[in-house]
Structure formats: C-alpha cells, structure tokens
Design a protein around this motif. Structure first.
Motif, short mmCIF file in Angstrom:
data_model
loop_
_atom_site.label_atom_id
_atom_site.label_comp_id
_atom_site.label_asym_id
_atom_site.label_seq_id
_atom_site.Cartn_x
_atom_site.Cartn_y
_atom_site.Cartn_z
N MET A 150 74.66 -25.75 72.88
CA MET A 150 76.00 -25.17 72.70
C MET A 150 76.10 -23.84 73.45
N LEU A 151 75.06 -23.02 73.35
CA LEU A 151 75.07 -21.73 74.05
C LEU A 151 75.07 -21.94 75.57
N TYR A 152 74.26 -22.87 76.04
CA TYR A 152 74.19 -23.11 77.49
C TYR A 152 75.49 -23.68 78.03
N PHE A 153 76.08 -24.65 77.32
CA PHE A 153 77.26 -25.34 77.85
C PHE A 153 78.55 -24.56 77.67
N PHE A 154 78.72 -23.88 76.52
CA PHE A 154 80.03 -23.32 76.21
C PHE A 154 80.06 -21.80 76.12
N LEU A 214 66.27 -30.57 65.82
CA LEU A 214 67.53 -31.00 66.44
C LEU A 214 68.64 -29.98 66.23
N PHE A 215 68.65 -29.36 65.05
CA PHE A 215 69.64 -28.32 64.74
C PHE A 215 69.52 -27.16 65.73
N TRP A 262 80.18 -24.47 65.06
CA TRP A 262 80.66 -25.72 64.47
C TRP A 262 80.51 -26.85 65.47
N GLY A 263 80.74 -26.56 66.73
CA GLY A 263 80.62 -27.58 67.77
C GLY A 263 79.22 -28.13 67.89
N ALA A 264 78.23 -27.32 67.51
CA ALA A 264 76.84 -27.77 67.58
C ALA A 264 76.58 -28.92 66.62
N MET A 265 77.43 -29.04 65.59
CA MET A 265 77.26 -30.16 64.65
C MET A 265 77.47 -31.49 65.36
N TYR A 314 74.78 -34.31 65.72
CA TYR A 314 75.10 -35.68 65.31
C TYR A 314 74.70 -36.67 66.41
N GLY A 315 75.01 -36.32 67.65
CA GLY A 315 74.62 -37.18 68.77
C GLY A 315 73.12 -37.35 68.85
#
Ligand SMILES: [Zn+2]
Length: 92
Positions: free
Chosen positions: A76-80, A68-69, A20-23, A27-28
């Motif tokens: 998201m995988l790399y950061f979190f 982009l998706f 969900w955070g990837a949304m 968006y950015g």
C-alpha cells in the motif's frame, strides 16, 4: 506498527484511514494462499477429504496472517503513498 519510520522518520499514515485499502490487498493474498494450498493438497495429498482442506487452509492462513498483513501495508505504501526504496538508509 510504528507511526513513523525509525530510520528515516517517514510518517506512514499519510491520511486518516489510509491503510483500509491494505485490507483488500491482504484479502487478495489470503485468497492466493487458499488456492495455492488447495491445489497443492489436491495433487500432493491425492485429493483428501474436505475437512483436511478446511483445517490445513485455515491453519496456514492463520499462521501467515501477520506476515501478509505487514506486506499488504508495505505494498500500500509503495503503490499509493509514493514511498520508494532509498539505498542511503540501508545500514546492512
Ligand atoms: Zn524509513
């Protein structure tokens, strides 16, 4: 998207709703594309009518959506999720 990495077997969705955070990242990216295309149109097309902005920006955002998706999920995988590149799996 695969549930696990076909090369190393990593399970991608580390918790329910993880992506969900990837949304927000996606968006950015989309906002960045809108601004970039808008600025390019303004300077390269000499400030065209509004409908040109709307059609061009919409088309480019739609064309880059899958790209982009996927990159939003990768970030998201790399950061979190603590995923890091490991060159031992590089088969190129
Ligand atoms: Zn892998």
């Amino acid at each position: 998207m695969h549930k696990t990495c076909p090369v190393c077997g990593l399970y991608y969705e580390i918790e329910v709703g993880f992506f969900w955070g990837a949304m927000y990242i996606s968006y950015g990216f989309s906002v960045g594309v809108v601004f970039l295309v808008g600025i390019l149109l303004y300077y390269l097309a000499n400030d065209p009518p509004v409908w040109v902005y709307v059609v061009t920006v919409s088309a480019i955002v739609l064309l880059t959506t899958t790209f982009l998706f996927r990159y939003a999920r990768i970030l998201m995988l790399y950061f979190f999720a603590g995923v890091q590149y490991d060159s031992k799996y590089n088969k190129l």
